[in-house]
Design a protein around this motif. Structure first.
Motif, PDB file in Angstrom:
ATOM      1  N   MET A   1      36.214  48.224  37.336  1.00 51.77           N
ATOM      2  CA  MET A   1      36.465  46.910  36.759  1.00 51.77           C
ATOM      3  C   MET A   1      36.356  45.856  37.855  1.00 51.77           C
ATOM      4  N   SER A   2      35.766  44.736  37.525  1.00 54.86           N
ATOM      5  CA  SER A   2      35.644  43.662  38.501  1.00 54.86           C
ATOM      6  C   SER A   2      35.861  42.326  37.807  1.00 54.86           C
ATOM      7  N   ASP A   3      36.430  41.370  38.549  1.00 56.87           N
ATOM      8  CA  ASP A   3      36.544  40.030  37.993  1.00 56.87           C
ATOM      9  C   ASP A   3      35.232  39.291  38.271  1.00 56.87           C
ATOM     10  N   THR A   4      35.208  38.009  37.951  1.00 58.09           N
ATOM     11  CA  THR A   4      33.944  37.264  38.066  1.00 58.09           C
ATOM     12  C   THR A   4      34.136  35.913  38.731  1.00 58.09           C
ATOM     13  N   ARG A   5      35.297  35.703  39.334  1.00 57.29           N
ATOM     14  CA  ARG A   5      35.545  34.376  39.888  1.00 57.29           C
ATOM     15  C   ARG A   5      35.107  34.302  41.342  1.00 57.29           C
ATOM     16  N   THR A   6      34.409  33.252  41.672  1.00 56.41           N
ATOM     17  CA  THR A   6      34.131  32.974  43.077  1.00 56.41           C
ATOM     18  C   THR A   6      34.543  31.544  43.332  1.00 56.41           C
ATOM     19  N   ASN A   7      34.930  31.266  44.555  1.00 52.98           N
ATOM     20  CA  ASN A   7      35.330  29.899  44.848  1.00 52.98           C
ATOM     21  C   ASN A   7      34.992  29.526  46.273  1.00 52.98           C
ATOM     22  N   ALA A   8      34.639  28.266  46.427  1.00 51.13           N
ATOM     23  CA  ALA A   8      34.506  27.675  47.757  1.00 51.13           C
ATOM     24  C   ALA A   8      35.510  26.533  47.762  1.00 51.13           C
ATOM     25  N   GLY A   9      36.757  26.885  47.983  1.00 51.19           N
ATOM     26  CA  GLY A   9      37.828  25.904  47.788  1.00 51.19           C
ATOM     27  C   GLY A   9      38.253  25.910  46.330  1.00 51.19           C
ATOM     28  N   ILE A  10      39.481  25.487  46.076  1.00 47.62           N
ATOM     29  CA  ILE A  10      40.009  25.622  44.717  1.00 47.62           C
ATOM     30  C   ILE A  10      39.394  24.627  43.759  1.00 47.62           C
ATOM     31  N   ASP A  11      38.618  23.646  44.266  1.00 47.11           N
ATOM     32  CA  ASP A  11      37.972  22.696  43.356  1.00 47.11           C
ATOM     33  C   ASP A  11      36.502  23.057  43.141  1.00 47.11           C
ATOM     34  N   PRO A 131      41.502  58.956  45.436  1.00 42.92           N
ATOM     35  CA  PRO A 131      40.551  59.037  44.321  1.00 42.92           C
ATOM     36  C   PRO A 131      40.022  57.682  43.860  1.00 42.92           C
ATOM     37  N   PHE A 132      40.609  56.565  44.354  1.00 43.76           N
ATOM     38  CA  PHE A 132      40.094  55.264  43.899  1.00 43.76           C
ATOM     39  C   PHE A 132      39.979  54.300  45.067  1.00 43.76           C
ATOM     40  N   PHE A 133      39.144  53.294  44.900  1.00 42.51           N
ATOM     41  CA  PHE A 133      38.979  52.234  45.889  1.00 42.51           C
ATOM     42  C   PHE A 133      39.269  50.892  45.257  1.00 42.51           C
ATOM     43  N   GLN A 134      39.754  49.969  46.076  1.00 47.66           N
ATOM     44  CA  GLN A 134      39.877  48.564  45.693  1.00 47.66           C
ATOM     45  C   GLN A 134      39.184  47.735  46.762  1.00 47.66           C
ATOM     46  N   ILE A 135      38.567  46.641  46.378  1.00 45.12           N
ATOM     47  CA  ILE A 135      38.039  45.685  47.349  1.00 45.12           C
ATOM     48  C   ILE A 135      38.434  44.285  46.922  1.00 45.12           C
ATOM     49  N   GLY A 136      38.367  43.347  47.862  1.00 51.36           N
ATOM     50  CA  GLY A 136      38.714  41.956  47.551  1.00 51.36           C
ATOM     51  C   GLY A 136      40.216  41.736  47.612  1.00 51.36           C
ATOM     52  N   GLU A 137      40.760  41.055  46.603  1.00 50.67           N
ATOM     53  CA  GLU A 137      42.177  40.699  46.564  1.00 50.67           C
ATOM     54  C   GLU A 137      42.970  41.904  46.044  1.00 50.67           C
ATOM     55  N   ASN A 173      47.226  34.985  41.799  1.00 48.49           N
ATOM     56  CA  ASN A 173      46.217  34.445  42.709  1.00 48.49           C
ATOM     57  C   ASN A 173      45.080  33.760  41.963  1.00 48.49           C
ATOM     58  N   LEU A 174      44.873  32.491  42.267  1.00 50.68           N
ATOM     59  CA  LEU A 174      43.853  31.709  41.574  1.00 50.68           C
ATOM     60  C   LEU A 174      42.438  32.142  41.914  1.00 50.68           C
ATOM     61  N   SER A 175      42.266  32.923  42.974  1.00 49.87           N
ATOM     62  CA  SER A 175      40.908  33.298  43.380  1.00 49.87           C
ATOM     63  C   SER A 175      40.358  34.449  42.550  1.00 49.87           C
ATOM     64  N   VAL A 176      41.200  34.995  41.664  1.00 44.30           N
ATOM     65  CA  VAL A 176      40.761  36.066  40.780  1.00 44.30           C
ATOM     66  C   VAL A 176      40.882  35.555  39.346  1.00 44.30           C
ATOM     67  N   GLY A 177      39.823  35.721  38.543  1.00 40.61           N
ATOM     68  CA  GLY A 177      39.863  35.144  37.198  1.00 40.61           C
ATOM     69  C   GLY A 177      39.025  35.894  36.189  1.00 40.61           C
ATOM     70  N   MET A 178      39.384  35.691  34.918  1.00 38.39           N
ATOM     71  CA  MET A 178      38.612  36.249  33.821  1.00 38.39           C
ATOM     72  C   MET A 178      37.261  35.539  33.769  1.00 38.39           C
ATOM     73  N   PRO A 179      36.256  36.096  33.087  1.00 38.48           N
ATOM     74  CA  PRO A 179      36.256  37.401  32.435  1.00 38.48           C
ATOM     75  C   PRO A 179      36.190  38.561  33.425  1.00 38.48           C
ATOM     76  N   LEU A 180      36.543  39.761  32.890  1.00 38.34           N
ATOM     77  CA  LEU A 180      36.490  40.991  33.669  1.00 38.34           C
ATOM     78  C   LEU A 180      35.373  41.885  33.138  1.00 38.34           C
ATOM     79  N   ASP A 181      34.656  42.496  34.056  1.00 37.01           N
ATOM     80  CA  ASP A 181      33.630  43.462  33.673  1.00 37.01           C
ATOM     81  C   ASP A 181      34.168  44.872  33.848  1.00 37.01           C
ATOM     82  N   LEU A 182      33.879  45.724  32.889  1.00 36.88           N
ATOM     83  CA  LEU A 182      34.402  47.087  32.910  1.00 36.88           C
ATOM     84  C   LEU A 182      33.273  48.063  32.617  1.00 36.88           C
TER      85      LEU A 182
END
Lengths: 234, 234
Positions: A1-11, A131-137, A173-182
């Protein structure tokens, strides 16, 4: 599963897919999840795509490498060279342009394998004890994975757990956001078993989030009372 | 609540108190919690202690500043100067020698106040919408605080919640470790209401950790089934 949010600053927040797939029906299926600098991960995916599509290109290709190990190696080498080429301008660039990758899949003739690729280009494989990996936040959603994940889980239970884990991260955390891909992959399918996107208005996710919050509060109430008196040293 | 683990690499782990208190009975009570570089936080506390004990020292003192705001300002200025003096050797030093502080307490004549002080020396105060602060390794333990903390909680319920939150962090990160120091302050006491240390063999903490793990797994099982079929787009 992965989120889809990217940001260069919160604005400056955008939606970009972070999950990519390649397949040859009946022969191989490979998926890549990305975290980190978007320019780096887009360049990585573009280079992998070009090498996949241009038959004249003599470089090794995701669709022709003989093993998943070779696929992880290809991704690592490509990632390292992208970061190096973007980093020539400054000494802080390594962390600034960094990215981390999860690559999983199967090539016919061997078992499915799962790797995590570091910005340095080296990689590790998931196994019995990890058995599992996480990356990012990764941190907000990790405690529930540590406590509840089991290798024997059904895809449905694992997806439920992932929803709860992502919900913790989304809330914090605002840097992670919907939608999510599964995406799920079953051995010897050479195609995704399930592939879907959970949008911001996904009813299951919203309902589960509320039930989970209430369940946590109930569970907390059920814990034994904390007693200051018996242990105090003042 | 604060843990006591400090490390300079995973093979150099020590126990150091990160919670400090100053008081004038009937007049003021101040507590400081520290996170970050140990040399920085020890220098900070030593400087605050010296200014507290040497009456000849003309610098402002924690035990004589007229308000908690002034106390936070004193801590911020002292912290900033410690970091600057340790940072003269290199450009990466700001983050390397950084530290973050929580300072709370009460000076007679005004309400109890709670501040978080940044390495830059500036600080923010807790309020209605942000009633608690975390410093250090904050992420693993944050989701349960966000979901379950309420300003109306009893000290006992808050201590229970803190145990659960710290347990999540302890399970996920080697840089945080037992024993834990816990202190509560009730308005107009000018002394701690409770002050205790939870050691590694604390029975309540161990029991609660196990019950919590089981409760989470049960809560997860109670959540609605995740259904791939109804939403799939493949």
């Amino acid at each position: 599963m992965s989120d889809t949010r990217t940001n260069a600053g919160i604005d400056n927040v955008s939606v970009f897919r972070k999950m990519f797939t390649w397949s040859v029906p009946g022969e191989r299926f490979i998926t890549i999840l990305t975290a980190g600098n978007l320019a780096t991960t887009q360049a990585l995916i573009s280079l992998l795509e070009e090498r996949t599509r241009t038959s004249a290109d003599r470089d090794p290709e995701l669709l022709s490498v003989p093993t998943m190990f070779q696929a992880a190696y290809l991704v690592g080498e490509t990632l390292k060279s992208v970061i190096q080429s973007q980093s020539l301008t400054g000494q802080e660039a390594d962390s600034k342009f960094g990215a981390t990758i999860i690559i999983g899949g199967q090539v016919k003739g061997s078992e499915p394998r799962l790797f995590m690729v570091y910005p340095e280009g080296n990689f590790v494989e998931a196994g019995e004890e990890t058995p599992f990996f996480q990356i990012g936040e990764t941190k907000y959603g990790r405690p529930i994975l540590l406590r509840a994940f089991s290798k024997d889980m059904s895809f449905n239970d694992a997806a439920k757990l992932l929803c709860v884990s992502f919900d913790s991260t989304l809330k914090a955390n605002l840097s992670v956001g919907m939608p999510l891909d599964l995406l799920t992959y079953e051995a010897d399918d050479f195609a995704p078993r399930h592939q879907m996107r959970l949008d911001a208005d996904n009813q299951y996710f919203a309902t589960t989030s509320n039930i989970w919050r209430d369940a946590l509060q109930n569970a907390l109430e059920q814990l034994p009372e904390f007693a200051f008196e018996t242990d105090t040293d003042d």
